[in-house]
Design an enzyme around this catalytic site. Structure first.
Site, short mmCIF file in Angstrom:
data_model
loop_
_atom_site.label_atom_id
_atom_site.label_comp_id
_atom_site.label_asym_id
_atom_site.label_seq_id
_atom_site.Cartn_x
_atom_site.Cartn_y
_atom_site.Cartn_z
CE LYS A 105 20.63 -12.82 96.02
NZ LYS A 105 19.87 -11.66 96.35
CD GLU A 137 24.84 -18.95 93.87
OE1 GLU A 137 25.61 -18.74 95.02
OE2 GLU A 137 24.76 -17.87 93.07
CG HIS A 151 22.36 -12.13 105.85
ND1 HIS A 151 23.59 -12.62 105.03
CD2 HIS A 151 21.45 -13.11 106.30
CE1 HIS A 151 23.26 -14.02 105.00
NE2 HIS A 151 22.35 -14.40 105.81
NE ARG A 199 21.36 -0.28 98.31
CZ ARG A 199 21.37 -1.41 98.23
NH1 ARG A 199 20.73 -1.99 97.03
NH2 ARG A 199 22.06 -2.33 98.90
#
Ligand code: MV4
Length: 634
Positions: free
Chosen positions: A116, A200, A235, A292
């Site tokens: 990330k 963040e 999630h 993907r």
């Protein structure tokens, strides 16, 4: 175009890829584990190769076995699907080393998006908007904390190697920071063996809006618009849709162009998804890029009319993109609901078992079911317990959502618990119908979606009774058709000659006693028989119901030692005690059959039956005295 490809996957995505390959005249090779020996994807493929025992790490994840299967069958290319080896750079390398085309992006692109932090650095350099924060290599806790203090709380700590929310911690004040950083790093090490952290600004009530991009090996790139995947639980995506509610044409174009920039920054080829967070002000921020084909790609196919697997095969074979940007348009609206073998009432515990009943809604151009199982298959412990993806389309969001709810109510799955009721309640919840969604939707509307409220029982009970009586009526008619005396009054099931019919029904967790004095008919009510009772799909949501034997009592309550009368017309099927034998209060004395159900007549107190007035097989009128009972003195 390829002559033969191997699909290094299983279940619905393997079947889906095989369908498109077949439409292009491309032969297919399936791979399978012990547990998938009789699986649908094996039956659909032209050839199949057994690659190991059931656990994924002994079969579908074993690179050497997959490569070997491709080489021995003469496959030219391998489609990885999603999950398994689809984002494994080493697998890509070994495909290349064996002159096998990997149907996906270049190795470098997969590697670049693997972290990330690295991804965010690349995107920042490419001018793709990022959430304000820090994602540097210097992992000194003071550096990270200074960044958090400078941004202002709340902030979100994330594992650079993370995904699916693992290694993520929200921090609401500086005093919490050190402990939260320690916890996030420990979780990251345990989950990914990598505790590189980024921090963040924590966006409140964000939307998860992702852009489908496609690039070929001739530097052409397009975006196929967006999907909203905000409705997630822990999630895991639950319902996805395209286009995203409330996204203006201008914002759609800005996000699409940013996604193309992101793809160009890593010399992308193939199908890719750029995930953004959209805040309440309509600003969007890069979250991550998936290299993907996504599970939810069918909603994009439904609104664009494109077959993304066909695009993948063509691009991997060196062809140019089938469409330019100005040839792509959004038509209508689509939803995808992920149907799982899991129990929403047991915190979504995965369910396993045999699919004793499996009937999908009728498929057509507006209803698509992507599945890898058929009736009689087993949902095992080895793999993701997804049964199917139910995908619907219509001309606008409201109509598409109505179609989704209807299709969910038509799905018949018996033999194991599913999340269909949960999906139905979610799809029919008011805020979802209004498009008022964000990543916290399910938690925010838990009461409505899970419908444990008793208040609904007052609404559902008469409907449940109607369903039962309707079902009996249907059975009585069928029985009369099969009978040698079709006109016998015994076949009547319209409460003929009966006292008001009483029913006892369990609805969700509540048990209700019902005297039904009239049939209730409500439009929009769908009843689905299951192996554990029946499901009601109503405009107020889903209710699972189980009919219970009503407690007719003896009809002589309070009369100690009194005679006992038949609660309704019926047949005496069994006498269970001898005359004169001592019995206790509550002991079953005889069994009647009435309204297709057995009813027990029990001893009203201690004592003995002095005489039975009927014997097994006799027809008995409702109210008739059945026996003489003598109570023992108290
Ligand atoms: C966020 C966020 C709010 N602010 N980042 C969740 C896992 C990973 N996909 C990123 N996630 C989030 N990142 C900032 N700065 C909220 C989430 C988030 C989320 C994002 C998308 C879909 C569902 C989610 C559920 C919880 C939190």
């Amino acid at each position: 175009m390829f002559t033969k490809i191997l699909i290094a996957n299983r279940g619905e995505i393997a079947c889906r890829i095989i369908k498109t390959a077949r439409s292009l005249g491309v032969a297919t090779v399936a791979v399978y584990s012990d547990a998938d020996q009789h699986a649908l994807h094996v039956k659909m493929a032209d050839e199949s190769v057994h690659i190991g025992s059931s656990p994924s790490n002994e079969s579908y994840l074993v690179i050497e076995k997959v490569i070997q299967a491709a080489l021995e069958t003469g496959a030219e290319a391998i489609h990885p699907g999603y999950g398994f080896l689809s984002e494994n750079a080493d697998f890509c390398r070994q495909c290349a080393a064996n002159n096998l085309v990997f149907i996906g992006p270049p190795i470098e692109a997969i590697a670049a998006m693997g972290s990330k932090s690295a991804a965010k650095t690349i995107m920042a350099d490419a001018g793709v908007p990022l959430v304000p924060g820090y994602h540097g290599d210097d992992q000194n806790p003071d550096i990270i904390k200074q960044s958090a203090n400078k941004m202002g709380y709340p902030v979100l700590l994330k594992a650079a190697a993370g995904g699916g929310g693992k290694g993520m911690r929200a921090v609401y004040s500086e005093t919490e920071f050190d402990e939260a950083l320690g916890a996030a790093k420990r979780e990251a090490i345990n989950s990914f063996n990598d505790d590189i952290m980024l921090v963040e600004k924590y966006l409140l009530k964000p939307r998860h809006v992702e852009i489908q991009v496609f690039c070929d090996s001739h530097k052409n790139a397009v975006y196929l618009f967006e999907r909203d995947c905000s409705v997630q639980r822990r999630h895991q995506k639950v319902i996805e849709e395209a286009p995203a509610p409330g996204i203006t044409e201008a914002l759609r174009q800005r996000m699409g162009e940013a996604a193309i920039k992101a793809a160009a920054a890593i010399n992308y080829e193939g199908a890719g998804t750029v995930e953004f967070l959209v805040d309440t002000q309509g600003e969007f921020f890069f979250m991550e890029m998936n290299t993907r084909l996504q599970v939810e790609h069918p909603v994009t196919e439904m609104i664009t009319g494109q077959d993304l697997v066909e695009w993948q095969l063509r691009v991997a074979a060196g062809e140019t993109l089938p469409c330019s940007q100005d040839q792509l348009n959004i038509s209508g609206h689509a939803f995808e609901a992920r149907i799982y073998a899991e129990d929403p009432d047991q915190d979504f515990l995965p369910a396993t078992g045999v699919l004793k009943q499996l009937q999908t809604p009728l498929e057509n151009t507006c209803v698509r079911v992507d599945t890898g199982v058929v009736e009689g298959d087993e949902v095992s412990i080895y793999y993701d317990p997804m049964i199917a993806k139910l995908v619907v389309w219509d001309t606008d969001r409201e109509r598409a959502l109505q179609r989704l709810a209807k299709a969910l109510s038509e799905y018949r799955i018996g033999g194991l618990t599913t999340n269909i009721g949960f999906l139905y309640n979610l799809a029919t919840s008011r805020a979802f119908q209004d498009g008022d969604i964000d990543t916290g939707y399910i938690e925010a509307h838990e009461q409505e979606i899970f419908r444990q409220r008793d208040a609904d029982i007052d609404y559902a009970a008469p409907l449940a009774a109607a369903a039962i009586l309707e079902q009996r009526e249907h059975k009585a008619i069928e029985a009369a058709k099969r009978s040698s005396e079709p006109n016998s009054p015994w076949h009547l099931n319209n409460s003929w000659g009966l006292p008001q019919p009483r029913l006892k029904v369990q609805i969700q967790q509540a048990v209700v006693d019902l005297t039904v004095d009239s049939m209730v008919s409500v439009d929009g009510l769908t009843v689905a028989s299951t192996d554990t009772g029946f499901d009601l799909f109503t405009r107020n949501g889903f209710f699972h119901c189980t009919e219970m034997q009503p407690d007719f009592g003896t009809g002589n309550e309070g009369v100690d030692g009194g005679n006992l009368n038949a609660p309704m017309n019926g047949t005496l099927v069994a006498v269970l005690v001898d005359t004169g034998a001592e019995v206790n209060k509550g002991d079953t004395l005889l069994v009647m059959e009435a309204m297709k159900m057995e009813h027990t007549i029990i001893a009203p107190s201690g004592g003995s039956v002095t005489e039975f007035y009927f014997q097994a097989g006799d027809l008995v009128d409702g109210g008739s005295e059945l026996l003489a009972f003598e109570a023992t003195s108290p």
